[in-house]
Design an enzyme around this catalytic site. Structure first.
Site, PDB file in Angstrom:
ATOM      1  N   ASP A  98      16.961   3.242   8.562  1.00 47.96           N
ATOM      2  CA  ASP A  98      17.653   2.007   8.190  1.00 47.96           C
ATOM      3  C   ASP A  98      17.141   1.378   6.902  1.00 47.96           C
ATOM      4  O   ASP A  98      17.253   0.170   6.699  1.00 47.96           O
ATOM      5  CB  ASP A  98      17.500   1.000   9.338  1.00 47.96           C
ATOM      6  N   GLU A 120      18.527   8.869  13.978  1.00 47.79           N
ATOM      7  CA  GLU A 120      18.079   7.566  14.506  1.00 47.79           C
ATOM      8  C   GLU A 120      19.218   6.534  14.373  1.00 47.79           C
ATOM      9  O   GLU A 120      19.041   5.412  13.887  1.00 47.79           O
ATOM     10  CB  GLU A 120      16.818   7.079  13.790  1.00 47.79           C
ATOM     11  N   GLU A 134      17.204  -4.354   7.403  1.00 41.30           N
ATOM     12  CA  GLU A 134      17.446  -3.070   8.086  1.00 41.30           C
ATOM     13  C   GLU A 134      18.605  -3.110   9.075  1.00 41.30           C
ATOM     14  O   GLU A 134      19.339  -2.130   9.213  1.00 41.30           O
ATOM     15  CB  GLU A 134      16.160  -2.606   8.787  1.00 41.30           C
ATOM     16  N   HIS A 206       4.205  -5.262   7.927  1.00 43.14           N
ATOM     17  CA  HIS A 206       4.834  -5.185   6.605  1.00 43.14           C
ATOM     18  C   HIS A 206       6.236  -5.789   6.532  1.00 43.14           C
ATOM     19  O   HIS A 206       6.777  -5.969   5.446  1.00 43.14           O
ATOM     20  CB  HIS A 206       4.919  -3.725   6.145  1.00 43.14           C
ATOM     21  N   ARG A 208       9.670  -7.740   6.104  1.00 42.56           N
ATOM     22  CA  ARG A 208      10.003  -8.872   5.233  1.00 42.56           C
ATOM     23  C   ARG A 208      10.014 -10.204   5.989  1.00 42.56           C
ATOM     24  O   ARG A 208       9.617 -11.226   5.443  1.00 42.56           O
ATOM     25  CB  ARG A 208      11.364  -8.633   4.575  1.00 42.56           C
ATOM     26  N   HIS A 239      -0.497  -2.078   4.095  1.00 42.90           N
ATOM     27  CA  HIS A 239       0.699  -1.587   3.394  1.00 42.90           C
ATOM     28  C   HIS A 239       0.571  -1.897   1.892  1.00 42.90           C
ATOM     29  O   HIS A 239      -0.042  -2.892   1.513  1.00 42.90           O
ATOM     30  CB  HIS A 239       1.906  -2.295   4.019  1.00 42.90           C
TER      31      HIS A 239
HETATM   32  C1  UD1 Z   1      10.540  -0.421   3.080  1.00 44.45           C
HETATM   33  C2  UD1 Z   1      11.848  -0.507   3.861  1.00 44.45           C
HETATM   34  C3  UD1 Z   1      11.567  -0.836   5.328  1.00 44.45           C
HETATM   35  C4  UD1 Z   1      10.579   0.132   5.922  1.00 44.45           C
HETATM   36  C5  UD1 Z   1       9.324   0.184   5.058  1.00 44.45           C
HETATM   37  C6  UD1 Z   1       8.388   1.239   5.568  1.00 44.45           C
HETATM   38  C7  UD1 Z   1      13.840  -1.389   2.729  1.00 44.45           C
HETATM   39  C8  UD1 Z   1      14.575  -2.583   2.263  1.00 44.45           C
HETATM   40  N1  UD1 Z   1      12.656  -1.600   3.316  1.00 44.45           N
HETATM   41  O1  UD1 Z   1       9.952  -1.713   3.070  1.00 44.45           O
HETATM   42  O2  UD1 Z   1      12.778  -0.759   6.047  1.00 44.45           O
HETATM   43  O3  UD1 Z   1      10.231  -0.308   7.214  1.00 44.45           O
HETATM   44  O4  UD1 Z   1       9.690   0.515   3.712  1.00 44.45           O
HETATM   45  O5  UD1 Z   1       7.095   1.056   5.096  1.00 44.45           O
HETATM   46  O6  UD1 Z   1      14.322  -0.287   2.552  1.00 44.45           O
HETATM   47  N2  UD1 Z   1       4.761  -0.178  -2.896  1.00 44.45           N
HETATM   48  C9  UD1 Z   1       3.832   0.531  -3.637  1.00 44.45           C
HETATM   49  N3  UD1 Z   1       3.587   1.837  -3.306  1.00 44.45           N
HETATM   50  C10 UD1 Z   1       4.198   2.466  -2.281  1.00 44.45           C
HETATM   51  C11 UD1 Z   1       5.130   1.730  -1.517  1.00 44.45           C
HETATM   52  C12 UD1 Z   1       5.410   0.417  -1.843  1.00 44.45           C
HETATM   53  O7  UD1 Z   1       3.240   0.005  -4.571  1.00 44.45           O
HETATM   54  O8  UD1 Z   1       3.934   3.637  -2.033  1.00 44.45           O
HETATM   55  C13 UD1 Z   1       5.036  -1.594  -3.253  1.00 44.45           C
HETATM   56  C14 UD1 Z   1       5.921  -1.726  -4.509  1.00 44.45           C
HETATM   57  O9  UD1 Z   1       5.496  -2.848  -5.235  1.00 44.45           O
HETATM   58  C15 UD1 Z   1       7.296  -1.989  -3.900  1.00 44.45           C
HETATM   59  C16 UD1 Z   1       6.928  -2.838  -2.696  1.00 44.45           C
HETATM   60  O10 UD1 Z   1       5.731  -2.228  -2.189  1.00 44.45           O
HETATM   61  O11 UD1 Z   1       8.164  -2.641  -4.792  1.00 44.45           O
HETATM   62  C17 UD1 Z   1       7.950  -2.952  -1.615  1.00 44.45           C
HETATM   63  O12 UD1 Z   1       8.524  -1.695  -1.303  1.00 44.45           O
HETATM   64  P1  UD1 Z   1       9.997  -1.605  -0.654  1.00 44.45           P
HETATM   65  O13 UD1 Z   1      10.336  -0.174  -0.434  1.00 44.45           O
HETATM   66  O14 UD1 Z   1      10.962  -2.416  -1.454  1.00 44.45           O
HETATM   67  O15 UD1 Z   1       9.870  -2.381   0.713  1.00 44.45           O
HETATM   68  P2  UD1 Z   1       8.916  -2.180   1.950  1.00 44.45           P
HETATM   69  O16 UD1 Z   1       8.465  -3.534   2.360  1.00 44.45           O
HETATM   70  O17 UD1 Z   1       7.912  -1.131   1.667  1.00 44.45           O
HETATM   71  N1  UDP Z   2       1.672   5.285   9.366  1.00 44.96           N
HETATM   72  C1  UDP Z   2       0.813   6.102   8.625  1.00 44.96           C
HETATM   73  N2  UDP Z   2      -0.240   5.522   7.975  1.00 44.96           N
HETATM   74  C2  UDP Z   2      -0.494   4.190   8.023  1.00 44.96           C
HETATM   75  C3  UDP Z   2       0.403   3.361   8.761  1.00 44.96           C
HETATM   76  C4  UDP Z   2       1.476   3.944   9.404  1.00 44.96           C
HETATM   77  O1  UDP Z   2       0.995   7.319   8.586  1.00 44.96           O
HETATM   78  O2  UDP Z   2      -1.476   3.739   7.416  1.00 44.96           O
HETATM   79  C5  UDP Z   2       2.842   5.909  10.019  1.00 44.96           C
HETATM   80  C6  UDP Z   2       3.073   5.558  11.470  1.00 44.96           C
HETATM   81  O3  UDP Z   2       2.419   6.472  12.327  1.00 44.96           O
HETATM   82  C7  UDP Z   2       4.595   5.660  11.600  1.00 44.96           C
HETATM   83  C8  UDP Z   2       5.087   5.253  10.220  1.00 44.96           C
HETATM   84  O4  UDP Z   2       3.985   5.395   9.340  1.00 44.96           O
HETATM   85  O5  UDP Z   2       5.013   6.996  11.833  1.00 44.96           O
HETATM   86  C9  UDP Z   2       5.590   3.854  10.236  1.00 44.96           C
HETATM   87  O6  UDP Z   2       5.817   3.418   8.935  1.00 44.96           O
HETATM   88  P1  UDP Z   2       6.049   1.887   8.575  1.00 44.96           P
HETATM   89  O7  UDP Z   2       5.353   1.029   9.575  1.00 44.96           O
HETATM   90  O8  UDP Z   2       5.689   1.741   7.141  1.00 44.96           O
HETATM   91  O9  UDP Z   2       7.635   1.734   8.671  1.00 44.96           O
HETATM   92  P2  UDP Z   2       8.657   1.425   9.868  1.00 44.96           P
HETATM   93  O10 UDP Z   2       8.458   2.439  10.920  1.00 44.96           O
HETATM   94  O11 UDP Z   2       8.409   0.033  10.320  1.00 44.96           O
HETATM   95  O12 UDP Z   2       9.984   1.533   9.193  1.00 44.96           O
END
Ligand code: UD1
Ligand code: UDP
Length: 363
Positions: A98, A120, A134, A206, A208, A239
């Protein structure tokens, strides 16, 4: 017979983990040619997971920019995925979950009239703002999907209520459990799965909806718990989102029994869950994995699209409510009977064989 070209779209950490079992299985199946396209909505956290599963993208759109807006992610992902579908001409586009990447992948497939498969499918809270964005991403994805893969009967029922045809739905279990079992086997083989020692509280957050004041309340609750239980250690892989780090680091950075660490690779995180006494999380994937490991979970959310674990009594919603988190966690940490009632290993989200069930209808 020519092979079916499957284009797997992946952008974030959880998509990589949950898509990996399907990609790896398709790669071993002579009926398919799997092609991985990454938006790299996440950069470091995605690369970390691709390395764990030995996956190499055919196309990497590299769209992540620090702290970019949802509209920035959406426009960059859609533009790149549109090009990738045109260039690769797949028979099916597969998306998972999602995220914004999920929705954009589905839309790009639809615009090119390539059938979309949604892994999913059917998870719902019925509240557009939780989780944000999401819930809306997954509803929109359903609208353009041809192959719906709900993980549980509950998610199937949600799709049927929305008018999705039953003969377009296959209940598969969640691929998260395929990935978990695969990783546990590997860790066991390598002698890395040791009996837990001491009491660890594992925390991730993490979403929003939890940015800002709710994240502060979660941190306050964690601080109160380490102060109340002097044998308790906290492990908190933080995160990469700056919205998370800017609150968690200053609030929890100084305590000797709180270990703030960078995101762990998947195998190390599975070992951390295995070591943990209790898990506090707002993650979707962690809610699915913890019951299979027999670990009680307190869910840092007001509502969940994954009600199966709470219904089975092995997870509980506590929101980002400081008092509730402290009260529930304290009860579990001090009342053995209450703890054992929640620490029952079960697999409400899957049996580890979802990938095969997903590939069959696509052959
Ligand atoms: C995103 C997804 C969320 C999912 C989550 C998993 C959307 C809108 N959100 O949220 O559904 O649960 O990923 O973790 O699709 N960043 C880094 N390095 C990384 C990853 C992220 O620096 O490897 C930072 C960047 O500044 C980026 C910010 O995190 O802009 C937010 O990342 P983003 O993918 O927009 O949203 P998440 O909160 O990670
Ligand atoms: N996870 C990981 N390392 C971490 C934290 C989470 O490998 O430090 C794994 C966790 O086991 C799960 C997935 O990441 O499979 C969940 O990711 P996240 O919580 O970022 O996203 P969501 O599932 O909420 O979309």
């Amino acid at each position: 017979m020519s092979k079916k070209k499957l284009m797997f779209v992946v952008g974030t950490r959880p998509e990589a983990i949950k898509m990996a079992p399907v990609i790896l299985r398709a790669a071993d199946d002579p009926r398919f040619e799997p092609l991985l396209v990454t938006t790299s909505q996440h950069r470091e956290m995605l690369d970390q997971m691709l390395a764990v599963f030995g996956l190499t993208p055919a196309v990497d759109l590299d769209i992540m920019r620090h702290d970019q807006s949802l509209a920035d992610v959406t426009t960059a992902a859609l533009r790149g995925l549109d090009r990738a579908v045109a260039d690769l001409a797949p028979d099916v586009v597969l998306v998972q979950g999602d995220t914004t990447t999920t929705f954009c992948g589905a839309l790009a497939g639809f615009y090119h009239q390539v059938p979309v498969a949604h892994i999913e499918a059917g998870l719902r809270t019925f509240d557009k703002r939780q989780p944000f964005p999401e819930e809306v991403n997954r509803c929109l994805t359903t609208q353009v999907t041809e192959f719906h893969f709900p993980p549980t009967d509950r998610s199937l029922q949600n799709l049927l209520r929305e008018g999705v045809r039953e003969d377009r739905c296959w209940v598969t279990g969640n691929t998260a459990i395929d990935a978990l079992f695969w990783t546990l086997d590997r860790a066991k083989r390598d002698g890395r799965l040791e009996a837990p020692t001491g009491r660890t509280l594992l925390v991730t957050a993490h979403r929003r909806e939890n940015h800002g004041a709710p994240m502060e309340r979660i941190c306050n609750a964690v601080l109160r718990l380490v102060e109340r239980f002097d044998d308790l250690e906290v492990e908190f892989p933080v995160h990469m989102s700056p919205r998370v780090r800017s609150v968690v680091m200053p609030k929890l950075g100084d305590h000797p029994r709180i270990r703030l660490i960078d995101p762990l690779d998947y195998e190390d995180f599975v070992l951390a869950m295995h070591r943990a006494e209790l898990i506090l999380t707002d993650s979707g994937g962690v809610q699915e994995e913890a019951p299979s490991l027999g670990k009680p979970v307190l869910v840092l959310r007001e509502t969940t699209e994954r009600p199966e674990a709470a219904d089975a009594g092995v997870a509980r919603l506590v929101g980002a409510d400081e008092e509730k988190i402290v009260a529930e966690a304290s009860r579990l940490l001090s009342d053995r009977t209450a703890y054992e009632a929640m620490a029952r290993a079960m697999n409400p989200y899957g049996d580890g064989h979802a990938a095969g069930r997903i590939l069959e209808p696509l052959a």
